[in-house]
Design an enzyme around this catalytic site. Structure first.
Site, PDB file in Angstrom:
ATOM      1  CE  LYS A 102      -4.480  -1.452   1.741  1.00  0.00           C
ATOM      2  NZ  LYS A 102      -4.309  -2.902   2.046  1.00  0.00           N
ATOM      3  CD  GLU A 124     -12.079   5.674   1.988  1.00  0.00           C
ATOM      4  OE1 GLU A 124     -12.214   6.886   1.699  1.00  0.00           O
ATOM      5  OE2 GLU A 124     -11.543   4.834   1.239  1.00  0.00           O
ATOM      6  CB  SER A 389      -0.128  -8.030  -1.262  1.00  0.00           C
ATOM      7  OG  SER A 389      -0.935  -8.890  -0.479  1.00  0.00           O
TER       8      SER A 389
END
Ligand SMILES: *Cc1c(COP(=O)(O)O)cnc(C)c1O
Length: 406
Positions: A102, A124, A389
């Protein structure tokens, strides 16, 4: 390579088109005020992302702060355990700073904010992973950071709330409705439409109105570009297949972008959760239908009123009722095959990789891993590259409590 009428030699110039469409999917479904804000970000992105200064700065940050390039690991013992005819490899996004992919797009988005002269980033978060990555980027660049989070999620995700606060972010509690992700999205959009002159909204995946699906893919494409080059260096050829898990679809979009124009089979893995009944899974591409939510048109899971359906997965990073418009497009084209893995299979893979390779994977990534292992069993030779990931420290307590040590 031309595939079902789409020329993958020029794919990144052609998609999305100037209105933000990947075939029928994508677009900008927001009110007039936010349309203006999206147009401003689109214009800024198209000019800034070409600038040598921006590219050089992002490269330097990736090397000096994020620890890129992340390696590829040959999973020899895992491959042997499956019979040894097919070799499995992992792209190690778990070794990216803050433990997942991310940060690749959060650093890009925050750097863009800086170049646009914005003073604040807004987002958010559901489970808190995106909030933590964005708070990390905001701290690095000295930007204010407002993270909207449902009150229910704030209680459930105390460690991530603590991380965001330590990193200096302002965690805004959302107390209406079900007090989870959907309400947090609405509250963050509302705040942004009042503050867009001073702030930029940072979406956590290849989702939302144009230009976000494109921008996030572009920032994540470093994963695929690195992986292709590293794999060729290590083995002298391309992998036969690549696999990534798909929540919103950002880690998958990043890995896939490096191989779309190659003779490589590509697989996206969705969470089947507890089973195929609506509410028990979050496999939106597999079971969903076309519709508009959160500002974009894609394939989504709907309830009887056409609203986003409740979703479930053991992996909180995968439980979103839609996926990015580019994935819907690549599925329709047949260029990427989307399939499912359930909770139990992902927990098995979680333990297998930990025991056989000394790598504790995120439970999201364990879905890709489980699928890669299944796929290997159907092949009689070749190689499979799996996108790892993120790392699984965040999942340890829950997996042990619910499943015990396997
Ligand atoms: C958030 C997350 C995902 C899912 O997000 P995508 O946008 O689908 O990549 C997958 N793995 C990890 C480790 C995550 O934190």
């Amino acid at each position: 390579m031309i595939f079902n009428g789409v020329d993958f030699d020029t794919y990144f110039n052609d998609y999305p088109d100037k209105d933000g469409y990947f075939g029928p999917y994508g677009g900008v479904f927001v009110d007039e005020n936010l349309k203006k804000a999206m147009a401003e970000i689109t214009d800024a992105y198209y000019s800034i992302c070409q600038s040598r200064k921006f590219i050089a700065e992002l490269r330097r940050i990736r090397a000096e702060f994020q620890g890129r390039p992340t390696p590829i690991s040959h999973l020899e013992r895992l491959s042997d355990s499956l019979g040894g005819k097919v070799q499995l490899y992992a792209k190690r996004e778990d070794l990216n700073h803050s433990g997942a992919h991310k940060l690749n797009h959060c650093m890009g988005e925050a750097l863009l904010a800086k170049y646009m002269g914005k003073k604040k980033v807004i987002a958010e978060t559901g489970a808190g992973q995106h909030g933590v990555a964005l708070a990390t980027a905001a701290a690095y660049f000295g930007l204010a950071c407002d993270i909207y989070m449902g009150a229910v999620d704030i209680k459930k995700q105390a460690p991530n709330v603590a991380r965001m606060k330590v990193l200096g972010a302002n965690v805004v509690e959302v107390t209406h409705g079900l007090q989870t992700l959907k309400e947090a999205v609405d509250a963050a959009f509302e705040a942004y439409s009042k503050e867009y002159e001073n702030a930029i909204y940072c979406i956590g995946s290849v989702l939302g109105p144009h230009p976000f699906p494109m921008m996030v893919r572009d920032f994540q494409s470093v994963v695929g570009i690195e992986a292709r080059e590293q794999f060729l260096d290590m083995t002298g050829h391309l992998p036969n297949a690549i696999v990534a898990c798909v929540g919103g679809g950002s880690n998958a979009a990043g890995l896939f972008s490096g191989f779309l124009n190659d003779p490589v089979d590509i697989y996206g893995v969705e969470p089947l959760g507890r089973g195929a009944k609506l509410g028990d899974h979050a496999a939106s591409l597999t079971f969903g239908s076309e519709g508009v939510m959160h500002g974009f048109n894609s394939i989504m899971l709907k309830d009887e009123n056409g609203e986003p359906a409740p979703v479930y997965s053991i992996a909180s990073g995968l439980d979103y009722p839609s996926s990015g418009p580019e994935h819907a497009f690549l599925m329709d084209l047949g260029r990427v095959k989307y399939d499912v893995i359930d909770d139990d299979e992902s927990v098995d893979a979680f333990y297998k990789l930990s025991r056989l390779e000394g790598i504790i994977p995120a439970i999201e990534s364990s879905h890709a891993l489980a699928y890669g292992m299944k796929l290997a069993k159907t092949m009689d030779h070749g190689s499979v590259l799996i996108n790892l990931s993120g790392r699984g420290d965040k999942d340890l307590d829950y997996v042990i409590e619910k499943y015990g040590i396997r």
